[in-house]
Design an enzyme around this catalytic site. Structure first.
Site, mmCIF file in Angstrom:
data_model
loop_
_atom_site.group_PDB
_atom_site.id
_atom_site.type_symbol
_atom_site.label_atom_id
_atom_site.label_comp_id
_atom_site.label_asym_id
_atom_site.label_seq_id
_atom_site.Cartn_x
_atom_site.Cartn_y
_atom_site.Cartn_z
ATOM 1 N N ARG A 144 0.882 -1.183 0.000
ATOM 2 C CA ARG A 144 0.000 0.000 0.000
ATOM 3 C C ARG A 144 0.909 1.220 0.000
ATOM 4 N NH1 ARG A 144 -5.336 1.537 3.376
ATOM 5 N NH2 ARG A 144 -6.132 0.121 1.783
ATOM 6 N N ARG A 193 -13.476 -8.605 2.156
ATOM 7 C CA ARG A 193 -12.064 -8.332 1.876
ATOM 8 C C ARG A 193 -11.221 -9.557 2.237
ATOM 9 N NH1 ARG A 193 -10.052 -3.196 1.668
ATOM 10 N NH2 ARG A 193 -8.158 -4.362 1.216
ATOM 11 N N HIS A 208 -7.424 0.959 -6.520
ATOM 12 C CA HIS A 208 -7.629 0.124 -5.327
ATOM 13 C C HIS A 208 -8.264 -1.208 -5.774
ATOM 14 C CE1 HIS A 208 -7.880 -1.072 -1.302
ATOM 15 N NE2 HIS A 208 -8.813 -0.274 -0.827
ATOM 16 N N GLN A 249 -10.011 -3.996 -3.435
ATOM 17 C CA GLN A 249 -11.323 -3.629 -2.882
ATOM 18 C C GLN A 249 -12.444 -4.046 -3.840
ATOM 19 O OE1 GLN A 249 -12.059 -1.902 0.191
ATOM 20 N NE2 GLN A 249 -14.103 -2.597 -0.362
ATOM 21 N N ASP A 268 -17.316 7.039 -1.880
ATOM 22 C CA ASP A 268 -16.060 6.907 -1.137
ATOM 23 C C ASP A 268 -15.785 8.257 -0.493
ATOM 24 O OD1 ASP A 268 -13.607 5.990 -0.180
ATOM 25 O OD2 ASP A 268 -12.554 6.265 -2.082
HETATM 26 N N1 NVA Z 1 -10.008 6.704 -1.604
HETATM 27 C C1 NVA Z 1 -9.609 6.311 -0.271
HETATM 28 C C2 NVA Z 1 -9.845 4.834 -0.072
HETATM 29 C C3 NVA Z 1 -9.531 4.336 1.314
HETATM 30 C C4 NVA Z 1 -9.684 2.856 1.427
HETATM 31 C C5 NVA Z 1 -8.162 6.693 -0.025
HETATM 32 O O1 NVA Z 1 -7.339 6.508 -0.938
HETATM 33 O O2 NVA Z 1 -7.857 7.159 1.062
HETATM 34 N N1 CP Z 2 -11.192 -0.121 2.371
HETATM 35 C C1 CP Z 2 -9.910 -0.145 2.795
HETATM 36 O O1 CP Z 2 -8.970 -0.393 2.016
HETATM 37 O O2 CP Z 2 -9.770 0.065 4.125
HETATM 38 P P1 CP Z 2 -8.402 0.300 4.913
HETATM 39 O O3 CP Z 2 -7.863 1.641 4.487
HETATM 40 O O4 CP Z 2 -8.793 0.289 6.356
HETATM 41 O O5 CP Z 2 -7.448 -0.802 4.574
#
Ligand code: NVA
Ligand code: CP
Length: 302
Positions: free
Chosen positions: A102, A285, A129, A132, A217
């Protein structure tokens, strides 16, 4: 060997193979059967951004498959002090069987994958992502029993939106994306995809009308904290609340990858209401990623 970097590199058949494997492993897990598909295998998990779901689901997932996960925060590993990505990849991938990352830029993951001897999984970047979406699609078919629903995404044209667009392009379901002016998706990231089933607008009502699935989101993704005040103003009218959700089909479901900000992108009544399946989605997930890890490992052995 395959990497899981954007979903663009996967065919419809491969995506469905992973989902079907996830559904099978979920059923086995629910019956109390934890089959050691990845016995003694190790998953390195590099985190340069925060996480609740991604960390817990990967760590528990690899453990339930008979392996072990290593949580590698960039605060603790030399990558965070400037060790090159290429060196980090060559070192870690000689010791583990799979790596999940990540991070901020997609190019970091692509570079890591270039130097890695083992499969690399995108656990979220600024651009995409994809893991997800495996869980979201699994949740959608569990609740809708319909493999071709109309999906409405209302909100920021961000990493989630790009991954929704890729999934819709691959699987062929109708996706309607409504973002405020200036927050549209980045079409460069979707080039070479067939987007004929994707409708882009700045009109949430039009997007949600008669939809089977409504999703959103956060308006402020990780790394955008400085833009918070401006974004909250610019996103006025894009909250998924009762009046918007009532335009969707009566039996529509609400998805959100979480974390959710009540009163911003979604109202309390919607996220806590009967149409919301966000906690099934969060649980998926775990199951979806177990399917993905077993699938990637099987390609490695072939
Ligand atoms: N769009 C959000 C998703 C978090 C899971 C981010 O990148 O923070
Ligand atoms: N949805 C998601 O990726 O959550 P986290 O940021 O908690 O991993």
């Amino acid at each position: 060997m395959r990497h899981f970097l954007t979903l663009k590199e996967f065919s419809k058949e491969e995506i469905l193979e992973i989902i079907n494997l996830a559904i099978k492993i979920k059923a086995e897990t629910k019956q109390g059967e934890l089959k050691p598909y990845l016995k003694n295998k190790t998953l390195g998990m590099i985190f340069e951004k925060s996480s609740t779901r991604t960390r817990v689901s990967f760590e528990v997932g690899i453990y339930q498959l008979g392996g072990v996960g290593l949580f590698l925060s960039n605060k603790d590993i030399q990558l965070g002090r400037g060790e090159p990505v290429s060196d980090t990849a060559r070192v870690i991938s000689r010791m583990v069987d799979m790596v999940m990352i990540r991070t901020f830029s997609q190019s970091m993951i692509e570079e890591f994958a270039k130097y890695s001897k083992v499969p690399v999984i995108n656990g979220l970047t600024d651009e995409f992502h994809p893991i997800q979406l495996l869980a979201d699609y699994m949740t959608m078919i569990e609740h809708k029993k319909d493999k071709n629903p109309i999906v409405a995404y209302v909100g920021d044209g961000n990493n989630m939106t790009h991954s929704w667009a890729i999934l819709a392009s691959k699987l062929g379901f109708e996706l309607r994306v409504a973002t405020p002016n200036g927050y549209e998706i980045d079409s460069e990231l979707l080039k070479n995809l067939d987007l004929s089933n994707i409708k882009i607008s700045n009109n949430p009502k039009e997007a949600v009308a008669n939809a089977d699935v409504v999703t959103t989101d956060t308006w402020i993704s990780m790394g955008q904290e400085d833009e918070k005040e401006k974004r909250i103003k610019d996103f006025e009218g894009f909250i998924v609340d009762n009046s918007l959700m009532n335009l969707a089909k009566k039996d529509a479901i609400f998805l959100h990858c979480l974390p959710a900000y009540r009163g911003k992108e979604v109202s309390e009544e919607i996220i806590e209401g009967a149409k919301s399946v966000v906690f099934d989605e969060a649980e998926n997930r775990l199951h979806a990623q177990k399917g993905l890890m077993v699938w990637l490992d099987s390609k490695r052995n072939n």
